[in-house]
Scaffold this active site. Structure first.
Site, PDB file in Angstrom:
ATOM      1  N   SER A 152       0.854  -1.193   0.000  1.00 62.66           N
ATOM      2  CA  SER A 152       0.000   0.000   0.000  1.00 62.66           C
ATOM      3  C   SER A 152       0.881   1.229   0.000  1.00 62.66           C
ATOM      4  O   SER A 152       2.047   1.184   0.428  1.00 62.66           O
ATOM      5  CB  SER A 152      -0.897   0.007   1.241  1.00 62.66           C
ATOM      6  OG  SER A 152      -1.526   1.258   1.409  1.00 62.66           O
ATOM      7  N   TYR A 165      -2.304  -0.055  10.540  1.00 63.05           N
ATOM      8  CA  TYR A 165      -2.265  -0.402   9.116  1.00 63.05           C
ATOM      9  C   TYR A 165      -0.950   0.063   8.498  1.00 63.05           C
ATOM     10  O   TYR A 165      -0.314  -0.674   7.740  1.00 63.05           O
ATOM     11  CB  TYR A 165      -3.451   0.239   8.401  1.00 63.05           C
ATOM     12  CG  TYR A 165      -3.596  -0.160   6.953  1.00 63.05           C
ATOM     13  CD1 TYR A 165      -4.141  -1.387   6.607  1.00 63.05           C
ATOM     14  CD2 TYR A 165      -3.188   0.701   5.926  1.00 63.05           C
ATOM     15  CE1 TYR A 165      -4.276  -1.763   5.280  1.00 63.05           C
ATOM     16  CE2 TYR A 165      -3.326   0.334   4.593  1.00 63.05           C
ATOM     17  CZ  TYR A 165      -3.872  -0.894   4.276  1.00 63.05           C
ATOM     18  OH  TYR A 165      -4.001  -1.271   2.950  1.00 63.05           O
TER      19      TYR A 165
END
Length: 303
Positions: A152, A165
């Protein structure tokens, strides 16, 4: 921006994908089949996974896809997934590890629950390590291959609304960049694709959530543009197809795929003399030792 690479390499090849019953993994699988590859999907979502491969096979008019329910946090499930690719299509040439979650992305003030705290790391990070280890053995048996870690943009840019995250994806970048010697050990390449926000179920599930945490997350990401799915898919296929790419970490952004520069030690930490000594150490010690360890690992692991 990245240059186009020929995708003829996928003709007749076998690709294992995790988390590919929907979203990015499914879109990559669809394009791989369009380029005459066979795909084997592992996902925790059994109904969606079966429906996905049924649709792929129906569209192709032949068996081009297989599915097995897979908990990517478990070694046994990862092994069963890759062994299915062996039994159905004869081996594994590529792997796309795209399973991921956002639950408890911002854990700073959440309940102090061990299982909840560890879940995002287990799925987003530890599962990638487990999947990679299994994939390398299957590809080494095959004579080589390539692995894509779907990370990501959060692996590089830390959002204040998603610290856990961020941590899970930062770890994947470091892990991916650790495989510089793998092509010399068993002809396997490892790269990471790091998408900016893409309209997938991982994002859209927050629209139906009553969780304040997820609503804050949703409202935050809605401030930003989206990366087209086609850009993400193209980046993944390019990294798999281009034999010169190893330990690359590409940002998949709204305006295209952008390679991130790899950090390196500078003087006085490393000199030309030190660099040559390290290179010799790798060639004479690390790589031969790794090849011996690979041989032992293959003997332990019954494919």
């Amino acid at each position: 921006m990245t240059n186009q690479t020929s995708f003829e390499i996928f003709d007749g090849k076998v690709v294992v994908l995790t988390g590919a019953s929907r979203g990015i993994g499914k879109a990559i699988a669809d394009e791989l089949i369009a380029n005459n590859a066979k795909v084997v999907i592992g996902d925790i979502l059994e109904k969606e996974g079966q429906e996905t491969i049924d649709a792929f096979n129906k569209k192709a008019g032949s068996k081009v896809a297989a599915f097995i329910q897979t908990d990517v946090t478990k070694y046994k499930d990862n092994q069963n997934l890759f062994k299915l690719a062996e039994s159905e299509f004869g081996g594994v040439d590529f792997a796309v590890l795209s399973a991921g979650i956002v639950h408890n992305a911002n854990s700073t003030f959440s309940t102090m629950d061990d299982d909840i705290e560890e879940k995002i790391i287990d799925v987003n990070t530890t599962a990638v390590i487990k999947g990679t280890k299994v994939a390398i053995l299957h590809m080494a048996k095959r004579g080589g291959g390539a692995i894509i870690h779907v990370a990501s943009v959060a692996g590089f840019v830390s959002s204040p609304i998603a610290p856990s995250y961020n941590a899970s994806k930062h770890a994947i970048i470091g892990y991916t960049r650790s495989f510089t010697l793998m092509p010399n050990i068993c002809n396997v390449r490892v790269n990471a694709l790091c998408p900016f926000y893409v309209d997938t179920d991982l994002i859209n599930v927050t629209s139906e959530s009553k969780s304040e945490e997820l609503n804050v997350y949703k409202n935050g990401i809605n401030l930003y543009p989206r990366t087209p799915m086609s850009t993400v898919v193209d980046g993944a296929l390019q990294l798999m197809a281009d034999n010169s790419k190893n330990t690359e970490t590409w940002l998949s952004l709204p305006d295209g795929n952008v390679p991130m520069e790899k950090p390196s030690f500078q003087a006085p930490f490393i000199t030309n003399k030190t660099a040559e000594a390290v290179k010799k150490y790798y060639a004479e010690s690390v790589i031969p030792n790794a090849k011996a360890l690979l041989k032992e690992a293959l003997e332990r692991y019954d494919i």
